[in-house]
Design a protein around this motif. Structure first.
Motif, PDB file in Angstrom:
ATOM      1  N   TYR A 342       0.813  -1.027  -0.224  1.00  0.00           N
ATOM      2  CA  TYR A 342      -0.312   0.234   0.336  1.00  0.00           C
ATOM      3  C   TYR A 342       0.992   1.262   0.131  1.00  0.00           C
ATOM      4  CZ  TYR A 342      -2.993  -3.509   1.321  1.00  0.00           C
ATOM      5  OH  TYR A 342      -4.428  -4.475   1.003  1.00  0.00           O
ATOM      6  N   ASN A 343       1.955   1.302  -0.363  1.00  0.00           N
ATOM      7  CA  ASN A 343       3.069   1.685  -0.159  1.00  0.00           C
ATOM      8  C   ASN A 343       2.907   2.914   0.547  1.00  0.00           C
ATOM      9  OD1 ASN A 343       5.161   3.922  -0.551  1.00  0.00           O
ATOM     10  ND2 ASN A 343       3.866   5.466  -1.971  1.00  0.00           N
ATOM     11  N   LEU A 344       2.794   2.057   2.158  1.00  0.00           N
ATOM     12  CA  LEU A 344       2.490   2.899   3.528  1.00  0.00           C
ATOM     13  C   LEU A 344       3.670   2.596   4.672  1.00  0.00           C
ATOM     14  CD1 LEU A 344       0.143   4.502   5.146  1.00  0.00           C
ATOM     15  CD2 LEU A 344      -1.075   1.267   5.154  1.00  0.00           C
ATOM     16  N   GLY A 345       3.943   3.466   5.385  1.00  0.00           N
ATOM     17  CA  GLY A 345       4.214   3.999   6.745  1.00  0.00           C
ATOM     18  C   GLY A 345       3.247   3.800   8.030  1.00  0.00           C
ATOM     19  N   VAL A 346       3.663   3.651   9.565  1.00  0.00           N
ATOM     20  CA  VAL A 346       2.699   4.295  10.157  1.00  0.00           C
ATOM     21  C   VAL A 346       3.815   3.736  11.590  1.00  0.00           C
ATOM     22  CG1 VAL A 346       1.094   3.876  11.130  1.00  0.00           C
ATOM     23  CG2 VAL A 346       0.515   3.727   9.346  1.00  0.00           C
ATOM     24  N   SER A 347       3.814   5.173  12.225  1.00  0.00           N
ATOM     25  CA  SER A 347       4.251   5.197  13.383  1.00  0.00           C
ATOM     26  C   SER A 347       3.491   5.410  14.720  1.00  0.00           C
ATOM     27  CB  SER A 347       6.043   5.919  13.244  1.00  0.00           C
ATOM     28  OG  SER A 347       6.785   4.879  14.608  1.00  0.00           O
ATOM     29  N   VAL A 348       3.444   5.225  15.761  1.00  0.00           N
ATOM     30  CA  VAL A 348       2.707   6.058  16.771  1.00  0.00           C
ATOM     31  C   VAL A 348       3.869   5.637  18.254  1.00  0.00           C
ATOM     32  CG1 VAL A 348       0.494   5.752  18.333  1.00  0.00           C
ATOM     33  CG2 VAL A 348       0.771   4.944  15.231  1.00  0.00           C
ATOM     34  N   VAL A 349       3.960   6.775  18.414  1.00  0.00           N
ATOM     35  CA  VAL A 349       5.032   6.888  19.860  1.00  0.00           C
ATOM     36  C   VAL A 349       4.127   7.136  20.834  1.00  0.00           C
ATOM     37  CG1 VAL A 349       7.274   7.657  20.510  1.00  0.00           C
ATOM     38  CG2 VAL A 349       6.242   6.863  18.187  1.00  0.00           C
ATOM     39  N   THR A 350       4.325   6.916  22.617  1.00  0.00           N
ATOM     40  CA  THR A 350       4.259   7.445  23.153  1.00  0.00           C
ATOM     41  C   THR A 350       4.673   6.955  24.821  1.00  0.00           C
ATOM     42  OG1 THR A 350       2.235   7.298  25.283  1.00  0.00           O
ATOM     43  CG2 THR A 350       3.094   4.749  24.383  1.00  0.00           C
ATOM     44  N   ASN A 351       5.257   8.348  25.152  1.00  0.00           N
ATOM     45  CA  ASN A 351       6.233   8.347  26.619  1.00  0.00           C
ATOM     46  C   ASN A 351       5.972   7.369  27.614  1.00  0.00           C
ATOM     47  OD1 ASN A 351       4.805  10.762  27.051  1.00  0.00           O
ATOM     48  ND2 ASN A 351       5.827  11.364  28.502  1.00  0.00           N
ATOM     49  N   GLN A 352       5.193   6.667  27.621  1.00  0.00           N
ATOM     50  CA  GLN A 352       4.273   5.654  28.808  1.00  0.00           C
ATOM     51  C   GLN A 352       4.754   4.106  28.660  1.00  0.00           C
ATOM     52  OE1 GLN A 352       1.732   3.996  29.114  1.00  0.00           O
ATOM     53  NE2 GLN A 352       2.237   3.274  31.299  1.00  0.00           N
ATOM     54  N   SER A 353       5.000   3.836  29.669  1.00  0.00           N
ATOM     55  CA  SER A 353       5.680   2.135  28.869  1.00  0.00           C
ATOM     56  C   SER A 353       4.991   1.027  30.163  1.00  0.00           C
ATOM     57  CB  SER A 353       7.132   1.793  28.746  1.00  0.00           C
ATOM     58  OG  SER A 353       7.181   0.635  28.286  1.00  0.00           O
ATOM     59  N   GLY A 354       3.922   0.034  29.750  1.00  0.00           N
ATOM     60  CA  GLY A 354       3.768  -1.038  30.530  1.00  0.00           C
ATOM     61  C   GLY A 354       3.698  -2.042  30.132  1.00  0.00           C
ATOM     62  N   LEU A 355       3.131  -2.865  31.136  1.00  0.00           N
ATOM     63  CA  LEU A 355       3.015  -4.516  30.316  1.00  0.00           C
ATOM     64  C   LEU A 355       1.836  -3.979  29.097  1.00  0.00           C
ATOM     65  CD1 LEU A 355       2.610  -6.648  33.644  1.00  0.00           C
ATOM     66  CD2 LEU A 355       4.263  -6.328  32.431  1.00  0.00           C
ATOM     67  N   ASN A 356       1.199  -3.450  29.409  1.00  0.00           N
ATOM     68  CA  ASN A 356      -0.597  -3.176  27.895  1.00  0.00           C
ATOM     69  C   ASN A 356      -0.085  -3.287  27.303  1.00  0.00           C
ATOM     70  OD1 ASN A 356      -1.702  -5.462  29.409  1.00  0.00           O
ATOM     71  ND2 ASN A 356      -2.230  -4.075  30.839  1.00  0.00           N
TER      72      ASN A 356
END
Length: 373
Positions: A342-356
């Motif tokens: 699909y000539n597609l790239g996606v990135s999602v970032v958050t500054n939180q890190s937990g088990l879920n």
């Protein structure tokens, strides 16, 4: 007169078509911005997640968006200047660097890794079968997950104090101790046979790259990606000015956690911005780029798992062949998806890190892909 009327009609048609194209592009951009906001809003309903940044590359177009606040109560929404730790997504950057070195005949996939090491590692073999470069790239070297070994034990009890305990060990850890610890590793089977995810094999690759180029890993990263992908804010070590833009990280209970430290940074130490990540997606979707083609080549031929140069290769009916990588650190998590079909790239970032957190983020990524493909 007749010719003048014809010219006026032609001008009108050209202008109308151009205006229509502009409106379509504007409409498309507005639709994608709305799509990003809608998906980000679902994440921000989570009490632990204060902010989210999204980058998209779609058919030659680039989109970035930022929501929430990096630090609760401070109203400091992330921006295109915000720098994030991308944790294990760094491994894919290392993979690209190695692919480039292989194509330039600087490194050989079938080479014994000791060819590129200055110290004597008699332990880097099992029954006379050595660890090869390709074994590091595919996590089949049988290296430990972490060094020093004491960190591996800590991960048996994943709790809110874990980042602080690991940080206390890491901040005292140096290259000399890393080399000494590498000499204590004992392989339990032939390299290349069994997959075992390892941060150590990637850090070792960082050392190898430093040895072959005579530069620090940080210098190699900055030079290559700035030149080949216009990524001017991507590096391991930040300047004093850049440190102002580094996002704070929050752990599994919302507590502020320290930033991780690395020996080389090849396994998880790269820091970057969302615009640079979008440029990185564009690089991976440049299928006429021989380095990228090489980086995507499957090097693992045991079982169903496929992996290129540190980048997992996946396939399903919906996406076709695609590449995805998760990065999880003390106080940051992100998903990177590359879908050539699909000539597609996606990135999602958050500054939180937990088990879920990873599961929460991937739902957003898949929601975006569903509407974008």
């Amino acid at each position: 007169m007749k010719s003048r009327i014809i010219l006026l009609l032609l001008f009108y048609l050209i202008y109308s078509c151009k205006n229509k194209d502009n409106n379509l592009n504007k409409s498309s951009s507005n639709t994608i911005q709305s799509l990003m906001k809608r998906n980000a809003d679902t994440l921000l309903l989570d009490s632990l997640i204060n902010s989210v940044s999204i980058g998209i590359f779609k058919n030659g177009k680039k989109y970035t968006a930022h929501y929430g606040e990096l630090d609760k109560g401070k109203h400091n929404t992330p921006t295109d200047k915000t720098i994030y730790e991308i944790a294990s997504v760094s491994k894919t950057f290392t993979g690209v660097l190695v692919a480039n070195a292989v194509l330039n005949n600087t490194i050989g996939l079938e080479d014994d890794i000791r060819k590129y090491l200055k110290e004597d590692f008699k332990n880097f073999e099992f029954q006379n079968q050595p660890i090869k470069i390709k074994h590091l790239l595919t996590h089949t070297s049988r290296m430990s997950k972490f060094l020093p070994e004491s960190i591996n034990v800590l991960f048996n009890d994943f709790n809110e104090e874990l980042p602080f305990k690991v940080y206390d060990i890491q901040k005292k850890y140096d290259k000399k101790t890393f080399i000494n610890d590498l000499k204590q590793i004992q392989l339990d089977t032939f390299p290349g046979i069994q997959y075992k995810y390892s941060n150590v094999d990637t850090e070792l690759m960082g050392l190898i790259l430093e040895n072959v180029y005579g530069k620090t890993f940080n210098e190699i990263v900055k030079s290559y990606f700035q030149k080949n992908a216009n990524m001017s804010n991507t590096q391991v070590q930040l300047s004093k000015e850049q440190e102002k833009y580094l996002a704070n990280g929050y752990g599994m209970t919302g507590k502020l956690v320290p930033h991780e430290t690395f020996i080389y940074g090849a396994d998880g130490g790269i820091k970057t911005t969302i615009p640079d990540l979008v440029n990185y997606m564009e690089l991976h979707l440049s299928l006429d780029n021989t380095t990228i083609t090489e980086a995507h080549r499957n090097l693992l031929h045991h079982g169903n798992k496929k992996i290129g140069y540190y980048i997992p290769i996946r396939k399903n009916k919906e996406y076709g062949i695609y590449y995805s990588m998760h990065g999880g650190g003390f106080g940051t998590q992100n998903w990177l998806f590359i879908l050539p079909k699909y000539n597609l790239g996606v990135s999602v970032v958050t500054n939180q890190s937990g088990l879920n957190t990873a599961d929460k983020l991937i739902k957003v990524v898949k929601g975006l892909i569903k509407e974008l493909k």
